[in-house]
Design an enzyme around this catalytic site. Sequence first.
Site, PDB file in Angstrom:
ATOM      1  N   ASP A  73       0.945  -1.046  -0.065  1.00  0.00           N
ATOM      2  CA  ASP A  73      -0.055   0.026   0.014  1.00  0.00           C
ATOM      3  C   ASP A  73       0.876   1.354  -0.113  1.00  0.00           C
ATOM      4  O   ASP A  73       2.023   1.240   0.463  1.00  0.00           O
ATOM      5  CB  ASP A  73      -0.814   0.137   1.187  1.00  0.00           C
ATOM      6  CG  ASP A  73      -0.117   0.022   2.552  1.00  0.00           C
ATOM      7  OD1 ASP A  73       0.858  -0.772   2.601  1.00  0.00           O
ATOM      8  OD2 ASP A  73      -0.606   0.710   3.310  1.00  0.00           O
ATOM      9  N   GLU A  74       0.286   2.159  -0.521  1.00  0.00           N
ATOM     10  CA  GLU A  74       0.861   3.980  -0.254  1.00  0.00           C
ATOM     11  C   GLU A  74       2.203   3.728  -0.872  1.00  0.00           C
ATOM     12  O   GLU A  74       3.153   4.360   0.227  1.00  0.00           O
ATOM     13  CB  GLU A  74       0.722   4.269   0.941  1.00  0.00           C
ATOM     14  CG  GLU A  74      -0.864   4.222   1.389  1.00  0.00           C
ATOM     15  CD  GLU A  74      -1.182   4.768   3.024  1.00  0.00           C
ATOM     16  OE1 GLU A  74      -1.837   5.764   3.011  1.00  0.00           O
ATOM     17  OE2 GLU A  74      -0.630   4.130   3.697  1.00  0.00           O
TER      18      GLU A  74
END
Lengths: 532, 532
Positions: B285-286
């Site tokens: 993620d991210e």
Amino acid sequence: MAGSRLWLSLLLAAAFAGPATALWPWPQYIQTSDWHYTISPHSFQFKYHVRSAAQSGCSVLDEAFQRYRDLLFGSESWQRAALTGEQQTLEKQSLVILVVTPGCEQLPSLESVENYTLTINNEQCFLLSETVWGALRGLETFSQLVWRSPEGTDAMAYNKFNVFHWHLVDDPSFPYESFAFPELTRKGSYNPATHIYTAQDVKEVIEYARLRGIRVLAEFDTPGHTLSWGQGVSGLLTPCYSGSQPSGTFGPVNPILNSTYEFMNTFFLEVSSVFPDFYLHLGGDEVDFACWKSNPDVQAFMKKKGFGNDFKQLESFYIQTLLDIVSAYGKGYVVWQEVFDNKVKVRPDTIIQVWREEVPVSYMKELALITEAGFRALLSAPWYLNRISYGPDWEDFYRVDPLSFEGSPEQKALVIGGEACMWGEYVDSTNLVPRLWPRAGAVAERLWSNKVVTDPDFAFKRLAHFRCELLRNREVLPKVPGCPCIRIIWSACPGCRFLPTLGPTPSENLWRRGVQAQPLSVGYCEQEFEQI
Amino acid sequence: MAGSRLWLSLLLAAAFAGPATALWPWPQYIQTSDWHYTISPHSFQFKYHVRSAAQSGCSVLDEAFQRYRDLLFGSESWQRAALTGEQQTLEKQSLVILVVTPGCEQLPSLESVENYTLTINNEQCFLLSETVWGALRGLETFSQLVWRSPEGTDAMAYNKFNVFHWHLVDDPSFPYESFAFPELTRKGSYNPATHIYTAQDVKEVIEYARLRGIRVLAEFDTPGHTLSWGQGVSGLLTPCYSGSQPSGTFGPVNPILNSTYEFMNTFFLEVSSVFPDFYLHLGGDEVDFACWKSNPDVQAFMKKKGFGNDFKQLESFYIQTLLDIVSAYGKGYVVWQEVFDNKVKVRPDTIIQVWREEVPVSYMKELALITEAGFRALLSAPWYLNRISYGPDWEDFYRVDPLSFEGSPEQKALVIGGEACMWGEYVDSTNLVPRLWPRAGAVAERLWSNKVVTDPDFAFKRLAHFRCELLRNREVLPKVPGCPCIRIIWSACPGCRFLPTLGPTPSENLWRRGVQAQPLSVGYCEQEFEQI
């Protein structure tokens, strides 16, 4: 500024340098040096100055000496500071206290002067204050300056909160045990065996608070928010109508009956003697006129009195009568802002509490209006700790500048304090403590410290230290550098600072829609905006 | 539907009538009568049916019998129900368990069948299940049906949560103690003496969970959220540049070096053997491309590989290589939705976890897209328990209907579960428990129960009962009618249901901006939308 109402100002002339960052709230004035001093449990004493107006036998200070002694040396875990810089042993190994005002005041009051000057240098370790209450604040500061000092005091005193606003009853429950009307709790509490405040509970709360210089402001909110009163006193509430028939439900206190005022007379006579503070909080918020409007007897009364359709005049009639009753018992009073907003005619010494953030106007505008009308104001609107949101909202509380409304210096002088409040709709003992602390500390510093003290990073460091103090429990935790306190759950933490015990909280069903609020208030330091 | 992945469905044929309202989550099917039965601690037994595939010696059930026996009769405070209606003593005073599938499975898995049928009537008290895991769920239901039964089980099992998603490391701290790379915790944890998960801690968590039929899904999130990894493994992170010079800061894992993949190879070999579940969570993620963009070596690598300026291709390159590594160790994997959003080419058996509520599209749309592409999906977006707001937000969690996206039945069958998560930015042991429970229960019922079970009042009653169970502590509380549990603080409550002990949480400084998430997930019952 001057005058007897100059309270809460702080003056700290010299201090232990390193741990000064542990101070909360930050003093109005502070001057530090690189010197460290060592105090020893074997020889250190708190002493009354020979010229102090308060001397041994003054219970508030005698007991505080014992409490802070325990705090500083009480456990084996007290450690000598890892000192840097030059080091001295305090020659006389004592903190000398000089209280100026003669007599040993028994109870703190709105007018109590709480400023003090604490001086620690090569010559002396000296605490000067006008009153015993100022001395208490100075002792707390002294304890925060001693490295690794604190265990076993409570979080309100740490933050120098000086009023406990006790919202005792509300719609869902009437837990206050009345001598005169025992049916109020018997029929109106969640559970009369377990979920009430007994007379003994109330006494203990007041005494616990008194010894820490904390006033107890009791609130009995009328004429709205009184559903629970109706269980134990028949005829007290207004019967609501549906068309021409009573609907079976009840509204606010019935303001048209003599019996209502007879009841209030007796009830507030009792309350006035049970709660020693000069002030009572009489509520007055959120009165819903719908039930009054529906009731034909109320309508007839309105006509007779010439109130037309203006139910604010009826509210005014009720509240004025109540204020006269309470005044006759020698009490002052605080009311919620609606009483002012609805133009109820009140006596000029009424204190108005501002709780609504934006309605009918912003709370800053409201402060301007109230003080323009010459009333004293107390602010809680921006500090509802129970209204949680995601993230570090303490910064929002901290940023508020309560005197930034447009108004004259005279108006600003009428803002006498602020309040961090915790309402109980979704709070009980499972989540009360972490929801209160350390966030309430942000409000305390805003109210105690100079308005130029606004740096959130500086505040964060000290607030984190305060949190660490709250959590410390060396019995459970290994001794490691830094704050060794993260894993502790409050109640498992016998050495922790703790809240006053409030007796059984009437919180059955609180989780969904509750009752018991325990807002905390702190007096406001008028001087903080004038010194710099 | 059919097949081995039919799990979490419930079937409860007959039950004690009165206390059925104590059930949580609500069974898929329930039929009640007015009969009550009394079981006695002196004669009651859990028994294996003679034809059961699992028999004495199967540790999961043997230990569960003991646990539930203690739960039902363990304390002197167990009380006979105040019975109404007709009453019988169960003739054989036993609950007979019949497990169909041969063998005694040691570990629960994604494919575990957890449905069961519990029958209590005049003829029998009988629990039928496919597997030992279904038998555990049925035993929990049985315990909830016995009046005043529960003390001493844990809240995840009560709610039939069956996966503990353990987000072990993140930017601020690396608390997982690695055999192969001990420097990771030594240099990358908050405090290597106190704030780590030792090998023993990890083992205990897995065993505690296993005995309750809970899988442990370990997450080691890369290439982003890895700042803490960089402390212990030099060269692992990408050096960021400011113009032509290294800025001294570091970005995501460096995807252009062989040494990176050599490290991951060794590290995930260890992780694959420490965590027995078939699945690992690999994060993804991210990922912030700014640092990669700034680095001239990365730019050169991009050119060489023909990626142009599309850093998603670089991310894809990293993740594909990582997935190959993990696959080679015989593991399956879960990744966060960005891996799918960024069109990283992943193997078709990848499970995609949807966590973003509205970006880049609503989570419902995201579920549609993922399942349309043929991937399995896991939903957590609407169930971030840590994102607190004022009021009873459990109703929002409860209202979500995870299969209400537009898609074919085949697509909906690919939604394999949901997850209630608790991220640690503002959570530690002072507030974890009241923030998790009972709110996580709302998610559990949404995932276990039939989609027609949506009445919030019915849910509130049972959720309040569950909360009461969590808080009960008869040693402290007087025995009063109703829930006698309001005043108890969790940790003071030795008889309470408790959470699995997770060892030291790496939560230094959590209060401000933290690290450790301990999301909980629960498998999703596909059948619930097909039965009715």
